[in-house]
Scaffold this active site. Structure first.
Site, PDB file in Angstrom:
ATOM      1  N   GLN A 149     -46.064  -5.105 -28.415  1.00 27.07           N
ATOM      2  CA  GLN A 149     -46.059  -4.292 -27.198  1.00 27.07           C
ATOM      3  C   GLN A 149     -46.207  -2.810 -27.529  1.00 27.07           C
ATOM      4  O   GLN A 149     -46.347  -1.993 -26.622  1.00 27.07           O
ATOM      5  CB  GLN A 149     -44.733  -4.511 -26.457  1.00 27.07           C
TER       6      GLN A 149
ATOM      7  N   CYS B   2     -68.939  14.531 -17.931  1.00 25.66           N
ATOM      8  CA  CYS B   2     -69.080  14.489 -16.478  1.00 25.66           C
ATOM      9  C   CYS B   2     -67.955  15.205 -15.728  1.00 25.66           C
ATOM     10  O   CYS B   2     -68.018  15.349 -14.511  1.00 25.66           O
ATOM     11  CB  CYS B   2     -69.191  13.040 -15.997  1.00 25.66           C
TER      12      CYS B   2
ATOM     13  N   SER C 257     -36.782  -5.882 -25.655  1.00 30.33           N
ATOM     14  CA  SER C 257     -35.799  -6.250 -24.634  1.00 30.33           C
ATOM     15  C   SER C 257     -36.236  -7.468 -23.839  1.00 30.33           C
ATOM     16  O   SER C 257     -35.439  -8.074 -23.120  1.00 30.33           O
ATOM     17  CB  SER C 257     -35.594  -5.076 -23.667  1.00 30.33           C
TER      18      SER C 257
ATOM     19  N   CYS D 117     -63.040   8.208 -20.287  1.00 31.75           N
ATOM     20  CA  CYS D 117     -63.273   8.872 -19.006  1.00 31.75           C
ATOM     21  C   CYS D 117     -63.242   7.866 -17.867  1.00 31.75           C
ATOM     22  O   CYS D 117     -63.866   6.799 -17.942  1.00 31.75           O
ATOM     23  CB  CYS D 117     -64.618   9.591 -19.041  1.00 31.75           C
TER      24      CYS D 117
ATOM     25  N   ARG E 199     -35.760   1.009 -23.239  1.00 32.70           N
ATOM     26  CA  ARG E 199     -34.755   0.417 -22.369  1.00 32.70           C
ATOM     27  C   ARG E 199     -33.349   0.325 -22.966  1.00 32.70           C
ATOM     28  O   ARG E 199     -32.462  -0.213 -22.317  1.00 32.70           O
ATOM     29  CB  ARG E 199     -35.223  -0.988 -21.924  1.00 32.70           C
TER      30      ARG E 199
ATOM     31  N   HIS F  68     -50.273  -4.037 -25.086  1.00 32.17           N
ATOM     32  CA  HIS F  68     -50.106  -2.867 -24.214  1.00 32.17           C
ATOM     33  C   HIS F  68     -51.036  -1.721 -24.598  1.00 32.17           C
ATOM     34  O   HIS F  68     -50.807  -0.574 -24.225  1.00 32.17           O
ATOM     35  CB  HIS F  68     -48.647  -2.388 -24.219  1.00 32.17           C
TER      36      HIS F  68
END
EC number: 2.3.1.286
Length: 250
Positions: A106, A153, A191, A132, A40, A124
Site C-alpha cells: 500500500q 498545456c 491497519s 497532467c 492511522r 496505491h
C-alpha cells in the site's frame, strides 16, 4: 494465552516451510522505521490529525491545488529521501532466497524496490511520476516542486498515487490474481482498514499479522506479532538462513 515471541518465530518459520506460495502485504508501518509517518496509528498517524477526504482526495486537489500540495509535498519529500530499513531488506532477502513470491504494498515510497525486491505490486500507486490531467503528459515527480501545472498545456498536474475518490490502479487487480492459490500471506505494518485492500487477505489460505496495533484480521490470523516489523523480519530471515527455499515461481 499469548505465545512467547521466540515460539511464534519458530511457528512462523514452520508455516513458511509448509506453504507453497507465500506473499507479503505491506502498509505504512513497515516504513515508519525509515522515518516516514504512518496514517492511522494513535500516536502521530496522519489521518488521526487530518481528515483524508479533506486533504487527500481528488476533489481536494482540484478545489485547492496550493493547499493540497502544501500539505503533501513535505512528507513526500521525506519518502523520497528515506532509505530502506531492515524490514524492507529482509523481504528482499526472502524473495531472493525463494521463500517469498513478492510484495503487495500500500506504500508509495518505493522502498521495497530500493531494498532489492523484484516483484512489487503497488496497489496505491507511487511517487516516481506525476501527470497532467489535461493532455496526460508524464513528468518526474520533482516537476511538482517547480510548478503544479503542465508546461505543455497549462492544466493541473497530479501525482501517480491513488487519492480518495480514485479508481484502483492495474496493480491492484494483478495483486488479486497473484493471491490466487496463496497458502500464506504475511500482513506487515498495515491497519487493514482501507478498502478494497482490506479484503485481500480473504484470498489467502492463512494469514500472519505483524503490526504494532490490532487489526480487523487478528482473530483470523495464525499468528499475530505486535513487535517491530523490522525485528520480526530480521529474526525470520535469521531462522531461515542456510536452508534452500521452495522454488515456487517460474
Amino acid at each position: 494465552m499469548q505465545l512467547d515471541y521466540r515460539v511464534k518465530i519458530h511457528r512462523l518459520i514452520s508455516l513458511i516451510h509448509q506453504a507453497g506460495k507465500v506473499l507479503a502485504l505491506t502498509g505504512a508501518g513497515i516504513s515508519t522505521e525509515s522515518g516516514i509517518p504512518d496514517f492511522r496509528s494513535r500516536n502521530g498517524g496522519l489521518w488521526v490529525r487530518f481528515d483524508p477526504a479533506e486533504i487527500a482526495s481528488v476533489q481536494a486537489l482540484k478545489r485547492d491545488p496550493a493547499t493540497f500540495y502544501r500539505f503533501h509535498l513535505p512528507w513526500w519529500q521525506t519518502c523520497l529521501k528515506a532509505a530502506p530499513n531492515v524490514g524492507h531488506k529482509a523481504l528482499a532477502q526472502l524473495e531472493k532466497a525463494g521463500w517469498l513470491l513478492g510484495v503487495i504494498t500500500q506504500n508509495i515510497d518505493g522502498l521495497h524496490q530500493a531494498a532489492g525486491s523484484q516483484r512489487v505490486w503497488e496497489v496505491h500507486g507511487h511517487l516516481r511520476n506525476c501527470h497532467c490531467l489535461g493532455c496526460g503528459q508524464i513528468y518526474e515527480l520533482k516537476q511538482l516542486y517547480q510548478s503544479f501545472f503542465c508546461t505543455q498545456c497549462g492544466n493541473l498536474l497530479r501525482p501517480q498515487v491513488v487519492l480518495f475518490g480514485d479508481p484502483m490502479p492495474p496493480d491492484y487487480f494483478t495483486a488479486e490474481k497473484v493471491l490466487s492459490g496463496c497458502q500464506l500471506l504475511l500482513i506487515i505494518g498495515s491497519s487493514m482498514q482501507v478498502q478494497p485492500v482490506a479484503n485481500l487477505p480473504a484470498l489467502a489460505r492463512q494469514v500472519v499479522i505483524v503490526n504494532r496495533e490490532a487489526t480487523p484480521w487478528d482473530d483470523y490470523a495464525e499468528l499475530v506479532f505486535h513487535e517491530s516489523a523490522g525485528q520480526v523480519l530480521k529474526d525470520l530471515v535469521a531462522g531461515l538462513q542456510g536452508k534452500t527455499g521452495p522454488y515456487f515461481f517460474a
